[in-house]
Design a protein around this motif. Structure first.
Motif, PDB file in Angstrom:
ATOM      1  N   ALA A   1      58.604  72.082 -41.703  1.00 39.12           N
ATOM      2  CA  ALA A   1      59.840  72.222 -40.939  1.00 39.12           C
ATOM      3  C   ALA A   1      60.077  70.979 -40.075  1.00 39.12           C
ATOM      4  O   ALA A   1      61.221  70.494 -39.968  1.00 39.12           O
ATOM      5  CB  ALA A   1      59.774  73.474 -40.075  1.00 39.12           C
ATOM      6  N   GLU A   2      58.987  70.480 -39.479  1.00 41.81           N
ATOM      7  CA  GLU A   2      59.126  69.279 -38.663  1.00 41.81           C
ATOM      8  C   GLU A   2      59.555  68.080 -39.506  1.00 41.81           C
ATOM      9  O   GLU A   2      60.407  67.285 -39.089  1.00 41.81           O
ATOM     10  CB  GLU A   2      57.805  68.983 -37.954  1.00 41.81           C
ATOM     11  CG  GLU A   2      57.456  69.996 -36.870  1.00 41.81           C
ATOM     12  CD  GLU A   2      56.102  69.717 -36.261  1.00 41.81           C
ATOM     13  OE1 GLU A   2      55.394  68.824 -36.794  1.00 41.81           O
ATOM     14  OE2 GLU A   2      55.737  70.363 -35.259  1.00 41.81           O
ATOM     15  N   GLU A   3      58.934  67.971 -40.684  1.00 41.46           N
ATOM     16  CA  GLU A   3      59.302  66.855 -41.555  1.00 41.46           C
ATOM     17  C   GLU A   3      60.752  66.971 -42.013  1.00 41.46           C
ATOM     18  O   GLU A   3      61.481  65.973 -42.063  1.00 41.46           O
ATOM     19  CB  GLU A   3      58.366  66.821 -42.764  1.00 41.46           C
ATOM     20  CG  GLU A   3      56.939  66.428 -42.425  1.00 41.46           C
ATOM     21  CD  GLU A   3      56.034  66.484 -43.625  1.00 41.46           C
ATOM     22  OE1 GLU A   3      56.502  66.980 -44.682  1.00 41.46           O
ATOM     23  OE2 GLU A   3      54.873  66.035 -43.523  1.00 41.46           O
ATOM     24  N   GLU A   4      61.140  68.216 -42.343  1.00 44.76           N
ATOM     25  CA  GLU A   4      62.531  68.409 -42.759  1.00 44.76           C
ATOM     26  C   GLU A   4      63.483  68.090 -41.602  1.00 44.76           C
ATOM     27  O   GLU A   4      64.540  67.461 -41.811  1.00 44.76           O
ATOM     28  CB  GLU A   4      62.732  69.842 -43.238  1.00 44.76           C
ATOM     29  CG  GLU A   4      62.017  70.160 -44.557  1.00 44.76           C
ATOM     30  CD  GLU A   4      62.187  71.602 -44.957  1.00 44.76           C
ATOM     31  OE1 GLU A   4      62.731  72.383 -44.128  1.00 44.76           O
ATOM     32  OE2 GLU A   4      61.798  71.963 -46.087  1.00 44.76           O
TER      33      GLU A   4
ATOM     34  N   LYS B   1      62.840  66.129 -39.122  1.00 48.65           N
ATOM     35  CA  LYS B   1      62.803  64.686 -38.902  1.00 48.65           C
ATOM     36  C   LYS B   1      63.647  63.952 -39.942  1.00 48.65           C
ATOM     37  O   LYS B   1      64.390  62.999 -39.619  1.00 48.65           O
ATOM     38  CB  LYS B   1      61.355  64.201 -38.955  1.00 48.65           C
ATOM     39  CG  LYS B   1      61.186  62.731 -38.651  1.00 48.65           C
ATOM     40  CD  LYS B   1      59.722  62.356 -38.665  1.00 48.65           C
ATOM     41  CE  LYS B   1      59.551  60.854 -38.370  1.00 48.65           C
ATOM     42  NZ  LYS B   1      58.103  60.469 -38.385  1.00 48.65           N
ATOM     43  N   ALA B   2      63.503  64.383 -41.198  1.00 46.82           N
ATOM     44  CA  ALA B   2      64.278  63.754 -42.266  1.00 46.82           C
ATOM     45  C   ALA B   2      65.777  63.973 -42.037  1.00 46.82           C
ATOM     46  O   ALA B   2      66.594  63.057 -42.260  1.00 46.82           O
ATOM     47  CB  ALA B   2      63.854  64.319 -43.608  1.00 46.82           C
ATOM     48  N   LYS B   3      66.092  65.178 -41.605  1.00 52.36           N
ATOM     49  CA  LYS B   3      67.496  65.471 -41.337  1.00 52.36           C
ATOM     50  C   LYS B   3      68.028  64.606 -40.201  1.00 52.36           C
ATOM     51  O   LYS B   3      69.141  64.053 -40.272  1.00 52.36           O
ATOM     52  CB  LYS B   3      67.657  66.943 -41.003  1.00 52.36           C
ATOM     53  CG  LYS B   3      69.106  67.361 -40.773  1.00 52.36           C
ATOM     54  CD  LYS B   3      69.183  68.852 -40.491  1.00 52.36           C
ATOM     55  CE  LYS B   3      70.632  69.279 -40.245  1.00 52.36           C
ATOM     56  NZ  LYS B   3      70.721  70.731 -39.952  1.00 52.36           N
ATOM     57  N   ALA B   4      67.200  64.497 -39.142  1.00 50.98           N
ATOM     58  CA  ALA B   4      67.608  63.672 -38.002  1.00 50.98           C
ATOM     59  C   ALA B   4      67.762  62.211 -38.417  1.00 50.98           C
ATOM     60  O   ALA B   4      68.710  61.525 -37.999  1.00 50.98           O
ATOM     61  CB  ALA B   4      66.592  63.809 -36.883  1.00 50.98           C
ATOM     62  N   GLU B   5      66.820  61.760 -39.260  1.00 54.51           N
ATOM     63  CA  GLU B   5      66.919  60.371 -39.727  1.00 54.51           C
ATOM     64  C   GLU B   5      68.143  60.155 -40.601  1.00 54.51           C
ATOM     65  O   GLU B   5      68.824  59.119 -40.512  1.00 54.51           O
ATOM     66  CB  GLU B   5      65.644  60.016 -40.493  1.00 54.51           C
ATOM     67  CG  GLU B   5      65.598  58.600 -41.020  1.00 54.51           C
ATOM     68  CD  GLU B   5      65.564  57.556 -39.922  1.00 54.51           C
ATOM     69  OE1 GLU B   5      65.783  56.367 -40.228  1.00 54.51           O
ATOM     70  OE2 GLU B   5      65.329  57.917 -38.741  1.00 54.51           O
ATOM     71  N   ALA B   6      68.405  61.154 -41.431  1.00 50.49           N
ATOM     72  CA  ALA B   6      69.593  61.031 -42.284  1.00 50.49           C
ATOM     73  C   ALA B   6      70.861  60.984 -41.436  1.00 50.49           C
ATOM     74  O   ALA B   6      71.783  60.196 -41.703  1.00 50.49           O
ATOM     75  CB  ALA B   6      69.641  62.202 -43.253  1.00 50.49           C
ATOM     76  N   GLU B   7      70.872  61.841 -40.415  1.00 52.53           N
ATOM     77  CA  GLU B   7      72.034  61.823 -39.531  1.00 52.53           C
ATOM     78  C   GLU B   7      72.141  60.494 -38.796  1.00 52.53           C
ATOM     79  O   GLU B   7      73.245  59.950 -38.616  1.00 52.53           O
ATOM     80  CB  GLU B   7      71.932  62.984 -38.537  1.00 52.53           C
ATOM     81  CG  GLU B   7      72.064  64.364 -39.191  1.00 52.53           C
ATOM     82  CD  GLU B   7      71.875  65.489 -38.199  1.00 52.53           C
ATOM     83  OE1 GLU B   7      71.511  65.173 -37.034  1.00 52.53           O
ATOM     84  OE2 GLU B   7      72.089  66.659 -38.570  1.00 52.53           O
ATOM     85  N   ARG B   8      70.974  59.988 -38.356  1.00 55.38           N
ATOM     86  CA  ARG B   8      70.993  58.705 -37.664  1.00 55.38           C
ATOM     87  C   ARG B   8      71.480  57.586 -38.590  1.00 55.38           C
ATOM     88  O   ARG B   8      72.302  56.736 -38.191  1.00 55.38           O
ATOM     89  CB  ARG B   8      69.599  58.373 -37.148  1.00 55.38           C
ATOM     90  CG  ARG B   8      69.511  57.087 -36.320  1.00 55.38           C
ATOM     91  CD  ARG B   8      68.075  56.729 -36.030  1.00 55.38           C
ATOM     92  NE  ARG B   8      67.400  56.240 -37.219  1.00 55.38           N
ATOM     93  CZ  ARG B   8      67.501  54.982 -37.659  1.00 55.38           C
ATOM     94  NH1 ARG B   8      68.242  54.081 -37.022  1.00 55.38           N
ATOM     95  NH2 ARG B   8      66.849  54.622 -38.741  1.00 55.38           N
ATOM     96  N   LEU B   9      70.954  57.584 -39.814  1.00 56.77           N
ATOM     97  CA  LEU B   9      71.358  56.550 -40.760  1.00 56.77           C
ATOM     98  C   LEU B   9      72.837  56.684 -41.131  1.00 56.77           C
ATOM     99  O   LEU B   9      73.531  55.670 -41.312  1.00 56.77           O
ATOM    100  CB  LEU B   9      70.497  56.620 -42.016  1.00 56.77           C
ATOM    101  CG  LEU B   9      69.017  56.253 -41.837  1.00 56.77           C
ATOM    102  CD1 LEU B   9      68.254  56.449 -43.144  1.00 56.77           C
ATOM    103  CD2 LEU B   9      68.870  54.823 -41.329  1.00 56.77           C
ATOM    104  N   ALA B  10      73.249  57.949 -41.245  1.00 53.81           N
ATOM    105  CA  ALA B  10      74.661  58.138 -41.561  1.00 53.81           C
ATOM    106  C   ALA B  10      75.548  57.600 -40.437  1.00 53.81           C
ATOM    107  O   ALA B  10      76.580  56.958 -40.673  1.00 53.81           O
ATOM    108  CB  ALA B  10      74.946  59.614 -41.810  1.00 53.81           C
ATOM    109  N   GLU B  11      75.105  57.886 -39.228  1.00 51.77           N
ATOM    110  CA  GLU B  11      75.869  57.359 -38.096  1.00 51.77           C
ATOM    111  C   GLU B  11      75.747  55.850 -38.007  1.00 51.77           C
ATOM    112  O   GLU B  11      76.722  55.151 -37.690  1.00 51.77           O
ATOM    113  CB  GLU B  11      75.348  58.002 -36.804  1.00 51.77           C
ATOM    114  CG  GLU B  11      76.170  57.682 -35.563  1.00 51.77           C
ATOM    115  CD  GLU B  11      77.588  58.226 -35.633  1.00 51.77           C
ATOM    116  OE1 GLU B  11      78.473  57.665 -34.955  1.00 51.77           O
ATOM    117  OE2 GLU B  11      77.818  59.222 -36.354  1.00 51.77           O
ATOM    118  N   LEU B  12      74.518  55.372 -38.308  1.00 53.08           N
ATOM    119  CA  LEU B  12      74.318  53.925 -38.273  1.00 53.08           C
ATOM    120  C   LEU B  12      75.089  53.228 -39.382  1.00 53.08           C
ATOM    121  O   LEU B  12      75.581  52.106 -39.207  1.00 53.08           O
ATOM    122  CB  LEU B  12      72.820  53.614 -38.392  1.00 53.08           C
ATOM    123  CG  LEU B  12      72.380  52.173 -38.211  1.00 53.08           C
ATOM    124  CD1 LEU B  12      72.745  51.698 -36.801  1.00 53.08           C
ATOM    125  CD2 LEU B  12      70.891  52.032 -38.470  1.00 53.08           C
ATOM    126  N   ALA B  13      75.165  53.892 -40.527  1.00 52.87           N
ATOM    127  CA  ALA B  13      75.862  53.283 -41.659  1.00 52.87           C
ATOM    128  C   ALA B  13      77.335  53.049 -41.352  1.00 52.87           C
ATOM    129  O   ALA B  13      77.976  52.199 -41.975  1.00 52.87           O
ATOM    130  CB  ALA B  13      75.721  54.157 -42.888  1.00 52.87           C
TER     131      ALA B  13
END
Length: 345
Positions: free
Chosen positions: A194-197, A199-211
């Motif tokens: 759950a933590e990895e998911e 984290k991955a979700k948060a990273e995806a959101e961050r990258l999406a925002e960063l993109a």
């Protein structure tokens, strides 16, 4: 000693050929006088025993083993015979009556022993045995042995039961511990997943925002040479950037907002533009056919800064992109850097 009365004549006097039923020869004799004594009439010990009547009376039968005859003879003293008289004859009792009397005596004694409830012995009886009604020492000993055996068996059974219960308890504890460990491991795995998911979700959101603030340098391209490839075409011996092959004149855009720190000719790189980001990272755009910006100019993400060309050391039109964190002389893999910004070339 007084002499006995003369013996009475008998109808059974021994002759020359027979005496008491035994044959005699003519040479036997002469007959001697028989004087019975106490030793001669005493019964041989152990061979003839006369049972006593209950109550201390006389013998049950006067005919047993000829006792009556011997008593009669001894009553008047020692039997004697006058000189020259014929030997005294003694009549023997009827053996059938003796046998009958002996059998009766034995039968009566057996019945007495059989019907008796008196214990063989009372030795060894304790007060507890007597209180329990035990009157026989053998039975009391047997009872004590059985009681001890039962007590020992009870102890063995109790120990075995306790050992079984202890083993079962240990097994239950081990099983519970194993189940608890498995549950904890499963919970930890689920938590970690759950933590990895998350984290991955948060990273995806961050990258999406960063993109949203980053952009690929060009479009309608084909990736050819990648970072780190070895070959004689490059002076360093390996490829130091990422090549986007595209037709000459294809627009080149600013990957992120920053400041143009260099724009001009750079030898084997041809026409090169260096865009320095706010974190100090330098982006090199090389082999351009033309440059659309100048040094010191501020640009935003997606602004056009030049066009694809084939200037410098090239084999065809393409954009050669390098990434130098902190302005370092040695660059890193542009593909990994772009992916870290949410871009997928």
């Amino acid at each position: 000693m007084a002499s006995n009365r003369p013996a009475q004549p008998t109808s059974f006097a021994p002759n020359d050929t027979q005496s008491f039923g035994f044959a005699h020869g003519k040479d036997e004799g002469p007959w001697e006088e028989w004087n019975p004594t106490e030793d001669s009439v005493r019964p041989v010990r152990g061979r003839h025993r006369v049972g006593k009547q209950r109550g201390g009376g006389l013998a049950r039968s006067s005919t047993v083993l000829g006792v009556g005859v011997i008593a009669a003879v001894g009553a008047g003293g020692m039997a004697t015979a006058a000189p020259g008289k014929a030997p005294v004859s003694i009549s023997l009792p009827d053996l059938s009556s003796v046998t009958h009397s002996a059998k009766a005596l034995i039968s009566d004694g057996a019945e007495t022993l059989k019907g008796s409830s008196t214990p063989l012995t009372g030795a060894g009886l304790t007060t507890a045995d007597t209180a329990q009604g035990t009157a026989d020492a053998g039975e009391a000993l047997r009872a004590r042995i059985m009681q001890q055996a039962e007590a020992q068996q009870s102890q063995v059974d109790s120990a075995a039961q306790q050992a079984a219960e202890t083993a079962a308890a240990k097994q239950a504890v081990a099983l519970a511990t194993k189940q608890q460990d498995a549950a904890e491991a499963k919970a930890d795995a689920a938590k970690k997943k759950a933590e990895e998911e998350a984290k991955a979700k948060a990273e995806a959101e961050r990258l999406a925002e960063l993109a949203k603030s980053y952009s690929l340098p060009t479009s309608s391209y084909t990736l050819t040479s990648r970072f780190g490839e070895a070959g004689a075409l490059w002076s360093s011996g390996y490829h130091t950037g990422l090549d986007f092959a595209a037709p000459t004149g294809t627009l080149i855009k600013a990957v992120h907002s920053g400041t143009i720190t260099e724009a001009g000719w750079a030898g084997s790189y041809g026409y090169r533009t260096i865009l320095t980001l706010d974190d100090g990272t330098e982006l090199w755009f090389c082999h351009q056919s033309s440059i659309s910006v100048s040094a010191g100019q501020k640009v935003a993400t997606g602004d056009v800064i030049g066009r694809v060309g084939a200037t410098g050391n090239v084999t065809g039109p393409h954009l050669h992109l390098e990434v130098h964190p902190g302005g370092a002389a040695t660059g890193i893999d542009p593909m990994a850097w772009l992916q870290g910004k949410g871009l997928n070339p």
